[in-house]
Design a protein around this motif. Structure first.
Motif, PDB file in Angstrom:
ATOM      1  N   GLN A  96       2.967   4.560  11.118  1.00  0.00           N
ATOM      2  CA  GLN A  96       2.915   3.769   9.892  1.00  0.00           C
ATOM      3  C   GLN A  96       3.978   4.200   8.898  1.00  0.00           C
ATOM      4  OE1 GLN A  96       1.627   4.515   6.518  1.00  0.00           O
ATOM      5  NE2 GLN A  96       1.711   6.701   6.972  1.00  0.00           N
TER       6      GLN A  96
ATOM      7  N   GLY B 202      -5.250  -1.655   2.584  1.00  0.00           N
ATOM      8  CA  GLY B 202      -5.029  -0.397   1.892  1.00  0.00           C
ATOM      9  C   GLY B 202      -6.266   0.142   1.205  1.00  0.00           C
TER      10      GLY B 202
ATOM     11  N   PRO C  56       0.523  -0.252   6.277  1.00  0.00           N
ATOM     12  CA  PRO C  56      -0.900  -0.494   6.574  1.00  0.00           C
ATOM     13  C   PRO C  56      -1.110  -1.384   7.795  1.00  0.00           C
ATOM     14  CG  PRO C  56      -0.486  -0.732   4.226  1.00  0.00           C
ATOM     15  CD  PRO C  56       0.852  -0.662   4.890  1.00  0.00           C
TER      16      PRO C  56
ATOM     17  N   GLY D 124       0.833  -1.196   0.000  1.00  0.00           N
ATOM     18  CA  GLY D 124       0.000   0.000   0.000  1.00  0.00           C
ATOM     19  C   GLY D 124       0.857   1.231   0.000  1.00  0.00           C
TER      20      GLY D 124
ATOM     21  N   ILE E 278      -8.292  -1.323   6.319  1.00  0.00           N
ATOM     22  CA  ILE E 278      -7.062  -0.604   6.664  1.00  0.00           C
ATOM     23  C   ILE E 278      -5.858  -1.462   6.312  1.00  0.00           C
ATOM     24  CG2 ILE E 278      -5.681   0.378   8.530  1.00  0.00           C
ATOM     25  CD1 ILE E 278      -8.302   0.999   9.997  1.00  0.00           C
TER      26      ILE E 278
END
Length: 292
Positions: A198, A281, A215, A12, A278
């Protein structure tokens, strides 16, 4: 007993949120007190409990303070609150400075001997990008490793450091929400801290030091935040964290009952699809910041 847990690789895009800090501490500069003590490099166990890197430079020195009294007092007070939330006494918190190579202190490491060393550079960058809450999140993450040392966590293992790191992210999210912790009940209020976490994720999925993809780290802190709705012990947090995280990732959620805290299921069931999106992604960085 530890069980094997294999997380799938998730790709992602990474979005880094940059916010300007509003505090001006220029009138509160103090002379950091150095300790005539050699900085220990982490051992094999502790090398999985670093935030960015595994080592300190040979020219780095330990100090009992940050460049300003405001920052020092903030971190010391946060250390007390984090430990107290789990019914524990404070570990030793020291700061790491390296005037000859400042960037080498972009790190924080939790030691199995009851110490946390926190670098000047990562403190300054975190505060600049997201304010005090980002450093509170990082410190709570590192204290999560202290809980792992004390209670023999996490309860799952794999060939990389990913379970240790994702659970520490979860511990941080939990602390940020708890009333006796940082007490931020709105997810939007702590989005900056989540984005910083992240952004340090990695895609070196076969490396022993792999901390989780960006992610995955976002979803781990989000899950910790959601579990902050409940008053949990460290061991109970560990059980619930992996019950939901593992179930969302591999599709086994609800194949087995939440035997420890069945009352949590009704609440968590509303967020299972969100956590999956989440991790995959599907929820964009902007959508992530607007979650409630």
């Amino acid at each position: 007993m530890k069980i094997k847990l294999y997380f799938p690789v998730i790709t992602g895009a990474i979005a880094v949120l940059s916010l300007a800090a509003c505090n001006d501490d220029s009138l509160e500069n103090i002379e950091p007190q150095q300790e005539n003590q050699r900085i220990e490099q982490p051992n094999a166990l502790e090398k999985v409990c670093y935030y960015v890197d595994q080592y300190w430079s040979s020219s780095a020195v330990l100090t009992t303070s940050l460049p300003t009294s405001t920052d020092t007092n903030f971190m010391n007070s946060q250390m007390t609150k984090i430990a107290s939330l789990w019914g524990r006494s404070n570990p030793t918190l020291r700061f790491v400075n390296d005037p000859s190579n400042p960037n080498s202190t972009y790190n924080a490491i939790s030691y199995s001997t009851g110490k946390i060393y926190y670098g000047y550079a990562i403190y300054a960058d975190a505060k600049n990008k997201g304010g005090n809450i980002v450093n509170a999140m990082i410190l709570a993450h590192e204290y999560g490793h202290q809980l792992q040392y004390i209670f023999g966590l996490p309860s799952v293992s794999e060939s990389t450091a990913r379970p240790n790191e994702l659970e520490a992210d979860g511990f941080a999210g939990y602390y940020l929400r708890r009333p006796a912790g940082y007490n931020q009940t709105s997810f939007a209020q702590i989005a900056a801290a989540y984005e910083f976490a992240q952004s340090i994720g990695d895609y070196q999925t076969t490396s022993a030091g792999h901390h989780g993809t960006p992610p995955q780290r976002r979803s781990a802190v989000r899950l910790g935040f959601l579990l902050g709705q409940y008053d949990l012990t460290a061991s109970s947090f560990d059980y619930n964290f992996f019950y939901y995280y593992q179930g969302v990732l591999n599709g086994t959620y609800k194949m087995g009952k939440n035997s420890q805290n069945p009352e949590i299921d009704a609440y968590m069931s509303k967020y299972i699809d969100e956590l999956r999106k989440i991790q995959s992604g599907e929820i964009s960085a902007e959508e992530f910041k607007n979650l409630q």
